[in-house]
Design an enzyme around this catalytic site. Structure first.
Site, mmCIF file in Angstrom:
data_model
loop_
_atom_site.group_PDB
_atom_site.id
_atom_site.type_symbol
_atom_site.label_atom_id
_atom_site.label_comp_id
_atom_site.label_asym_id
_atom_site.label_seq_id
_atom_site.Cartn_x
_atom_site.Cartn_y
_atom_site.Cartn_z
ATOM 1 N N SER A 16 0.829 -1.216 0.000
ATOM 2 C CA SER A 16 0.000 0.000 0.000
ATOM 3 C C SER A 16 0.856 1.255 0.000
ATOM 4 O O SER A 16 1.671 1.434 -0.884
ATOM 5 C CB SER A 16 -0.995 -0.024 1.157
ATOM 6 N N LYS A 41 0.215 -4.681 -3.596
ATOM 7 C CA LYS A 41 -1.136 -4.207 -3.249
ATOM 8 C C LYS A 41 -1.409 -2.965 -4.073
ATOM 9 O O LYS A 41 -1.065 -1.865 -3.700
ATOM 10 C CB LYS A 41 -1.206 -3.900 -1.755
#
Length: 99
Positions: A16, A41
């Site tokens: 992330s 991600k």
């Protein structure tokens, strides 16, 4: 920040926001990445609860690096598997070209 050489240590748990920062530093030739490929991600999702108690997950965005590399399910590769020497790191950054 700093103009000193940077090595950013990443691994399969780097995901992330930290993954986006790693990609930005790498793509802008500001840091050398060392360690393992990041998690990958790359999607931004929203969860909606429906009236029957079920849920709906909708992808509302996608993370890409400044060089427009899609990181989802692939992650960001590193230049070194272990911490490079100062000479190796500087050589890697000198050879880097902003895309």
């Amino acid at each position: 920040m700093t103009d000193k050489p940077l090595v950013l240590l990443v691994n399969g748990s780097t995901a992330s926001a930290s993954e986006i920062v790693a990609g930005a530093l790498k793509d802008n030739c500001r840091a050398t990445l060392a360690g393992e490929t990041t998690f990958g991600k790359g999607l931004i999702q929203s969860v909606y609860e429906l009236s029957d108690g079920s849920g709906l997950i909708v992808t509302v965005g996608k993370y890409v690096t400044p060089a427009r590399v899609d990181i989802d399910r692939h992650g960001i590769s590193t230049s070194f598997k272990k911490i490079p020497s100062m000479e190796e790191m500087q050589s890697n950054i000198r050879a880097c070209r902003v895309k």
